[in-house]
Design a protein around this motif. Structure first.
Motif, PDB file in Angstrom:
ATOM      1  N   UNK A   1       0.909  -1.132   0.081  1.00  0.00           N
ATOM      2  CA  UNK A   1      -0.044  -0.122   0.109  1.00  0.00           C
ATOM      3  C   UNK A   1       0.898   1.114   0.052  1.00  0.00           C
ATOM      4  N   UNK A   2       0.461   2.187  -0.907  1.00  0.00           N
ATOM      5  CA  UNK A   2       1.555   3.324  -1.022  1.00  0.00           C
ATOM      6  C   UNK A   2       0.923   4.568  -0.684  1.00  0.00           C
ATOM      7  N   UNK A   3       1.783   5.553  -0.520  1.00  0.00           N
ATOM      8  CA  UNK A   3       0.910   6.916  -0.150  1.00  0.00           C
ATOM      9  C   UNK A   3       0.981   7.550  -1.377  1.00  0.00           C
TER      10      UNK A   3
ATOM     11  N   UNK B   1       2.070  11.543  -1.216  1.00  0.00           N
ATOM     12  CA  UNK B   1       3.567  11.885  -1.006  1.00  0.00           C
ATOM     13  C   UNK B   1       4.179  11.618  -2.448  1.00  0.00           C
ATOM     14  N   UNK B   2       3.921  10.366  -2.933  1.00  0.00           N
ATOM     15  CA  UNK B   2       4.278  10.057  -4.469  1.00  0.00           C
ATOM     16  C   UNK B   2       3.906  10.664  -5.484  1.00  0.00           C
TER      17      UNK B   2
END
Lengths: 287, 287
Positions: free
Chosen positions: B66-68, B71-72
């Motif tokens: 799971x990514x942010x 922010x990315x």
């Protein structure tokens, strides 16, 4: 509220997916180890450190993931505070006590070992090659331990970033090839003292070790106090058996499998132990 | 080779760890939805696109995480090629055929729906507020579908990066609040045509949809051909039942749980379906 249960299928395909993470680790072990012997597979608990900042890696992700340590410029620090070491010790002792009245195959047993590792650069007679030997002796009797002379070789590492947890971990694949002792008169390049509590459960060892780190024998710096390093390693005890299962289930088509076999399951049990140790231990993270 | 099996404990603690990933998703749904009604929970298959490069995200990780997205700097593109759409269609039709002779509760059934969504900005009488309405009509009869007038509100997204797979996915939490139809004379701001194959299995819907994307009604640009978008969504059908389970198992202490309950298991089944659809589909990735 409807009663869930037996009728709830795992998916429209009727099955759970294979665990991608465990399969990746199993694939890596299979690819690297299929033609090797004297294999050591262990997971160390610690921190992935960004070489640029010298601080713990921070990635914008929320769940555990295997990272590319080279691309990210990381090193792995296999260490913890004395307080964390004490917490793991309490947790593991609790498991020993809890399982003491269970059948033998379910018990977690432990033994306390004090050992000293001596490292040598040994020149191979008749060639210019130098091999690095590790000689492990009992700290009290100074006798070389059975199988205590090895040449250790790093094969591969799998680095796991665990956001929201106090520790990351690294799964290391090494070979530890038995060797004859170094010739007499060869002086060790350094010496490392290990005070180890080794917890054993079926095919898993959990080693909680206090290491007094290398005192350079040839040029000891006595002005520096020797700070002990505290390590926790989870190791697969019988890698011969592990690789026999791998060959049995994967040897046919010599490629990564789409099935869940006892080989993947043994890797899963290694991961289970690492993850639960990290989750169950209750202590203040490192500053 | 030793026989593995019943004696192989899951860990020194005797248990498997909870699935961190599913628990994270379940925690997120519980935190956002515990006080809401008319909840929609669905996972869309697509690609996480880096806004800077306009290409698919590339992170130096090897396993699903799971990514942010904030922010990315990511957006999620819920689209696939016509060829991929065709492959999913074949795969799902195969499952329908395969399960056709099974007991009713194990069968995957499908229906074909042609619908048109009309979007309105509706001014709330007596206030300056504008609400965005979606009115869904049967494409043939032009009748409003039952429950077909809603105000949709985005609650939260969980963005999942899947390296080594042709697709990423996004789990979306929305509310779809039933509303009265827009007043007569209000013109839609845009119109979207949907040609949908809806596959149903227990509490899961898999919707494979071809969307003819918004033709701005007020200023149609007829010089641009309307390229259809191809979408695949996996949806939890009965979120009332899901949240009843969540309240039953988590309501007591009002916090994240340490237990695996039917609530987490329903989330797991959503994830299982998304993951297996991505893994089982055999077709060329997008360029």
């Amino acid at each position: 509220m409807e009663e869930p249960g037996a009728l709830m299928a795992r998916s429209i395909f009727g099955v759970d997916p294979l665990d991608d993470f465990a399969v990746l680790v199993a694939d890596c072990i299979w690819e690297h180890c299929r033609n090797l012997s004297d294999i050591e597979i262990e997971a160390k608990i610690g921190l992935l450190i960004d070489r640029n900042t010298n601080e713990r890696l921070r990635l914008p992700v929320y769940t555990e993931t295997v990272v590319d340590a080279k691309q990210l410029g990381l090193r792995f620090e296999s260490n913890m505070t004395m307080e964390q070491h004490r917490c793991f010790n309490q947790l593991l002792n609790h498991v020993v006590a809890f399982t003491a009245s269970m059948p033998p195959e379910e018990r977690v047993t432990y033994r306390h070992q004090r050992e000293v590792d001596y490292f040598y650069d040994e020149r191979i007679p008749g060639s210019g090659n130098v091999v690095h030997l590790r000689v492990t002796r009992d700290a009290v009797t100074e006798q070389i331990k059975p199988g205590g002379v090895v040449a250790k070789k790093r094969i591969a590492d799998i680095n796991v970033y665990a956001p929201n947890r106090p520790f990351d971990y690294r799964i290391s694949i090494n070979t530890e090839t038995p060797m004859p002792p170094p010739r007499e008169g060869n002086e060790p390049t350094f010496v490392r003292e290990k005070d180890r509590l080794s917890y054993t459960h079926q095919n898993i060892n959990v080693d909680l070790t206090q290491v007094l780190l290398p005192n350079r024998v040839r040029a000891p710096d006595l002005s520096q106090p020797r700070e002990p390093v505290h390590e926790l390693e989870v190791e697969i005890r019988n890698t011969v058996d592990l690789m026999q299962h791998a060959h049995y289930y994967r040897g046919q088509n010599n490629s990564a499998t789409q099935d869940w076999t006892p080989f993947e399951d043994m890797i899963m049990i290694l991961l289970n132990n690492v993850r639960l140790l990290i989750r169950y231990v209750r202590c203040k993270p490192r500053d």
